[in-house]
Each structure stands twice: as structure tokens, then as C-alpha cells.
Design an enzyme around this catalytic site. Structure first.
Site, PDB file in Angstrom:
ATOM      1  N   LYS A  13       0.812  -1.215   0.000  1.00  0.00           N
ATOM      2  CA  LYS A  13       0.000   0.000   0.000  1.00  0.00           C
ATOM      3  C   LYS A  13       0.848   1.269   0.000  1.00  0.00           C
ATOM      4  O   LYS A  13       0.494   2.239  -0.660  1.00  0.00           O
ATOM      5  CB  LYS A  13      -1.049   0.030   1.120  1.00  0.00           C
ATOM      6  CG  LYS A  13      -0.609  -0.387   2.477  1.00  0.00           C
ATOM      7  CD  LYS A  13      -1.797  -0.432   3.418  1.00  0.00           C
ATOM      8  CE  LYS A  13      -1.333  -0.478   4.861  1.00  0.00           C
ATOM      9  NZ  LYS A  13      -0.382  -1.585   5.147  1.00  0.00           N
ATOM     10  N   ARG A  88      -7.419   2.011  10.539  1.00  0.00           N
ATOM     11  CA  ARG A  88      -7.070   0.607  10.707  1.00  0.00           C
ATOM     12  C   ARG A  88      -8.047  -0.100  11.644  1.00  0.00           C
ATOM     13  O   ARG A  88      -7.881  -1.293  11.890  1.00  0.00           O
ATOM     14  CB  ARG A  88      -5.674   0.529  11.334  1.00  0.00           C
ATOM     15  CG  ARG A  88      -4.605  -0.119  10.480  1.00  0.00           C
ATOM     16  CD  ARG A  88      -3.310   0.027  11.255  1.00  0.00           C
ATOM     17  NE  ARG A  88      -2.235  -0.764  10.764  1.00  0.00           N
ATOM     18  CZ  ARG A  88      -1.315  -0.344   9.888  1.00  0.00           C
ATOM     19  NH1 ARG A  88      -1.380   0.843   9.361  1.00  0.00           N
ATOM     20  NH2 ARG A  88      -0.336  -1.142   9.538  1.00  0.00           N
ATOM     21  N   ARG A 127      11.689  -6.946   3.187  1.00  0.00           N
ATOM     22  CA  ARG A 127      11.406  -5.528   2.982  1.00  0.00           C
ATOM     23  C   ARG A 127      12.562  -4.650   3.455  1.00  0.00           C
ATOM     24  O   ARG A 127      13.168  -4.892   4.485  1.00  0.00           O
ATOM     25  CB  ARG A 127      10.128  -5.167   3.739  1.00  0.00           C
ATOM     26  CG  ARG A 127       9.768  -3.711   3.649  1.00  0.00           C
ATOM     27  CD  ARG A 127       8.307  -3.495   3.796  1.00  0.00           C
ATOM     28  NE  ARG A 127       7.868  -3.565   5.180  1.00  0.00           N
ATOM     29  CZ  ARG A 127       6.620  -3.282   5.542  1.00  0.00           C
ATOM     30  NH1 ARG A 127       5.721  -2.944   4.643  1.00  0.00           N
ATOM     31  NH2 ARG A 127       6.279  -3.362   6.792  1.00  0.00           N
ATOM     32  N   ARG A 160      13.195  -2.632   8.759  1.00  0.00           N
ATOM     33  CA  ARG A 160      12.397  -2.040   9.831  1.00  0.00           C
ATOM     34  C   ARG A 160      12.422  -2.908  11.065  1.00  0.00           C
ATOM     35  O   ARG A 160      12.353  -4.125  10.975  1.00  0.00           O
ATOM     36  CB  ARG A 160      10.953  -1.868   9.346  1.00  0.00           C
ATOM     37  CG  ARG A 160      10.696  -0.494   8.801  1.00  0.00           C
ATOM     38  CD  ARG A 160       9.379  -0.413   8.131  1.00  0.00           C
ATOM     39  NE  ARG A 160       8.279  -0.919   8.954  1.00  0.00           N
ATOM     40  CZ  ARG A 160       7.007  -0.839   8.579  1.00  0.00           C
ATOM     41  NH1 ARG A 160       6.702  -0.298   7.420  1.00  0.00           N
ATOM     42  NH2 ARG A 160       6.064  -1.313   9.357  1.00  0.00           N
ATOM     43  N   ARG A 171       1.180  -8.957  13.718  1.00  0.00           N
ATOM     44  CA  ARG A 171       0.592  -7.877  12.929  1.00  0.00           C
ATOM     45  C   ARG A 171      -0.457  -8.405  11.965  1.00  0.00           C
ATOM     46  O   ARG A 171      -1.481  -7.780  11.741  1.00  0.00           O
ATOM     47  CB  ARG A 171       1.692  -7.119  12.181  1.00  0.00           C
ATOM     48  CG  ARG A 171       2.354  -6.075  13.084  1.00  0.00           C
ATOM     49  CD  ARG A 171       3.741  -5.746  12.630  1.00  0.00           C
ATOM     50  NE  ARG A 171       3.778  -5.132  11.331  1.00  0.00           N
ATOM     51  CZ  ARG A 171       4.813  -5.228  10.491  1.00  0.00           C
ATOM     52  NH1 ARG A 171       5.871  -5.941  10.830  1.00  0.00           N
ATOM     53  NH2 ARG A 171       4.785  -4.621   9.347  1.00  0.00           N
TER      54      ARG A 171
HETATM   55  P1  ADP Z   1       2.663  -1.883   7.475  1.00  0.00           P
HETATM   56  O1  ADP Z   1       3.437  -1.769   6.242  1.00  0.00           O
HETATM   57  O2  ADP Z   1       3.104  -3.006   8.331  1.00  0.00           O
HETATM   58  O3  ADP Z   1       1.195  -1.801   7.264  1.00  0.00           O
HETATM   59  P2  ADP Z   1       2.806   0.835   8.633  1.00  0.00           P
HETATM   60  O4  ADP Z   1       4.039   1.561   8.264  1.00  0.00           O
HETATM   61  O5  ADP Z   1       1.530   1.242   7.993  1.00  0.00           O
HETATM   62  O6  ADP Z   1       3.109  -0.700   8.411  1.00  0.00           O
HETATM   63  O7  ADP Z   1       2.611   0.870  10.225  1.00  0.00           O
HETATM   64  C1  ADP Z   1       3.621   0.422  11.096  1.00  0.00           C
HETATM   65  C2  ADP Z   1       3.084   0.288  12.497  1.00  0.00           C
HETATM   66  O8  ADP Z   1       2.608   1.563  12.974  1.00  0.00           O
HETATM   67  C3  ADP Z   1       1.879  -0.644  12.669  1.00  0.00           C
HETATM   68  O9  ADP Z   1       2.252  -1.996  12.827  1.00  0.00           O
HETATM   69  C4  ADP Z   1       1.221  -0.062  13.931  1.00  0.00           C
HETATM   70  O10 ADP Z   1       1.914  -0.466  15.097  1.00  0.00           O
HETATM   71  C5  ADP Z   1       1.438   1.434  13.775  1.00  0.00           C
HETATM   72  N1  ADP Z   1       0.296   2.067  13.076  1.00  0.00           N
HETATM   73  C6  ADP Z   1       0.310   2.614  11.823  1.00  0.00           C
HETATM   74  N2  ADP Z   1      -0.897   3.104  11.493  1.00  0.00           N
HETATM   75  C7  ADP Z   1      -1.712   2.867  12.543  1.00  0.00           C
HETATM   76  C8  ADP Z   1      -3.088   3.119  12.818  1.00  0.00           C
HETATM   77  N3  ADP Z   1      -3.888   3.706  11.911  1.00  0.00           N
HETATM   78  N4  ADP Z   1      -3.574   2.740  14.018  1.00  0.00           N
HETATM   79  C9  ADP Z   1      -2.802   2.145  14.932  1.00  0.00           C
HETATM   80  N5  ADP Z   1      -1.510   1.862  14.745  1.00  0.00           N
HETATM   81  C10 ADP Z   1      -0.947   2.219  13.570  1.00  0.00           C
END
Ligand code: ADP
Ligand code: ZN
Length: 214
Positions: A13, A88, A127, A160, A171
Site C-alpha cells: 500500500k 485501521r 522488505r 524495519r 501484525r
Molecule cells: P505496514 O506496512 O506493516 O502496514 P505501517 O508503516 O503502515 O506498516 O505501520 C507500522 C506500524 O505503525 C503498525 O504496525 C502499527 O503499530 C502502527 N500504526 C500505523 N498506522 C496505525 C493506525 N492507523 N492505528 C494504529 N496503529 C498504527
């Protein structure tokens, strides 16, 4: 244009959001990027974020809503945005709905990238992230042109902290429980684009554009 892009962690995404933001000249708002930046500062907020994120848990809704809301109120968002990683949870989607009403904007489309969990586990372990510009690469599906360096800004790429074996499974489980219900939530509003995400980056982009412009 006001877009949301959803999908399990590692569904691509972030990559698609960047491309769409460029094409439509809208702001790319990634909650993960905002949080990672805030974590770099080791203040109280940074520590609270670290506690959740490095364990693979969600940041609490109240805090997440506040941080994203503050970002969406900035001027550059008036012309449009693509939200990546937010909402989310149903609670976040409700909060976003209220905010958009207040701002007088309406969601154009919600893009859902559909990728099987088995594929995702493999992808997340491969990644790489550019800490300088936020670009994301994958050793298998989207490798950088020069091994170990960012295509856009040439900085060193890193793994990461939350992309490790244990957190990845957590996750995905949290995604299934908390985020997946949003597919039905937006489907009911008749703005959902369901896109197969386990294809080439280019092919996924094509499918997304076709759905947006339908
Ligand atoms: P991914 O590529 O794993 O979807 P993101 O970069 O979008 O990762 O998010 C990394 C982390 O940040 C998530 O695993 C979560 O802990 C936190 N996070 C990101 N967006 C949200 C959200 N909308 N609500 C709660 N936690 C979030
Ligand atoms: Zn970079």
C-alpha cells in the site's frame, strides 16, 4: 480526490500510495511514516509509540486519531489526499468520517489490496526501508537499482525494526481481527475497489487506476 488505501502489512500500500499521490498531485499521508518520524524523537510521545509499534501492536485509537487529524487539517490536504495505513479500526473509520464531514469532503474511493497471508509473511522479511525519504523496497518483488541504496535519494536502506519473525505474525493477526472488517464497512458505502495485490507493482497500479476512473 480523497482516497484511502488499505491492505495487510506488506501488501504494497505504501508503494502504490506514493505513485497515486504523484499522479493525482495529492498529499500522501502514511500513519506509519508519521509515527516512525515521531519515534525518532525520544520524548514521551516517541516512547509511547515505540512501545506499541516495535511489538507489532496498534497505537491506541485516541492517540492515532489525534495525530492523523492534526495532519489532515494542514493546508496541503484541502486539494486531496491518499491515506495509507489509516483508518485501521472501525473506531478510526468513524472518527475519520466525522472529520471529513466537518471539512466538507467526501471519500472518492477506498482501495483494498488483497494479498494472501502466506505471501505477506515472505514479503515482510524481504522488505527494506529508506529512513531518509520513506521509500520502501523489496528484495524479491521491488528491488532497489543499486543493492542496499535508495533509488530516489541514494541513502542507505535498512530493515524495519518491526519486520521480524515474531511481530510479523502478530501484525497479520491484528489485521485480520481489527482492520479486515473495514472492507465490509466501505463496501456498504459503495466506494470500495477490491484489487488483487499479489501481482507486479505495475499491474496493481493499472488495476487501481481503472477502478478510480471507472
Ligand atoms: P505496514 O506496512 O506493516 O502496514 P505501517 O508503516 O503502515 O506498516 O505501520 C507500522 C506500524 O505503525 C503498525 O504496525 C502499527 O503499530 C502502527 N500504526 C500505523 N498506522 C496505525 C493506525 N492507523 N492505528 C494504529 N496503529 C498504527
Ligand atoms: Zn530515500
Amino acid at each position: 480526490m480523497f482516497l484511502i488505501i488499505m491492505g495487510p502489512p506488506g501488501s504494497g500500500k505504501g508503494t502504490q500510495a506514493k505513485l497515486l499521490a504523484e499522479k493525482y498531485q495529492i498529499s500522501h499521508i502514511s500513519s506509519g511514516d508519521i509515527f516512525r518520524q515521531a519515534m525518532e524523537i525520544n520524548d514521551e510521545l516517541g516512547k509511547e509509540l515505540q512501545l506499541a509499534i516495535n511489538k507489532g501492536q496498534l497505537v491506541p485509537d485516541e492517540l492515532t486519531n489525534k495525530i492523523v487529524e492534526r495532519r489532515l487539517l494542514k493546508d496541503d490536504c484541502h486539494k486531496g489526499f491518499i491515506l495509507d495505513g489509516y483508518p485501521r479500526t472501525i473506531g478510526q473509520a468513524d472518527a475519520l468520517g466525522l472529520l471529513l464531514d466537518k471539512l466538507g469532503c467526501e471519500l472518492t474511493k477506498v482501495i483494498n489490496l488483497d494479498v494472501d497471508s502466506n505471501i505477506i509473511i515472505g514479503r515482510l522479511k524481504k522488505r527494506l526501508l529508506c529512513k531518509q525519504c520513506g521509500a520502501s523496497f523489496n528484495l524479491i518483488t521491488n528491488p532497489p537499482r543499486n543493492e542496499g541504496f535508495c533509488d530516489s535519494c541514494k541513502a542507505y536502506l535498512s530493515v524495519r525494526e518491526d519486520d521480524n519473525d515474531k511481530t510479523v505474525v502478530d501484525r497479520i493477526n491484528i489485521y485480520e481481527e481489527k482492520t479486515k472488517p473495514l472492507i465490509e464497512y466501505y463496501n456498504k458505502k459503495k466506494i470500495l475497489c477490491n484489487i488483487k495485490g499479489d501481482v507486479d507493482v505495475k499491474d496493481a497500479t493499472k488495476a487501481i487506476l481503472a477502478c478510480i476512473e471507472r
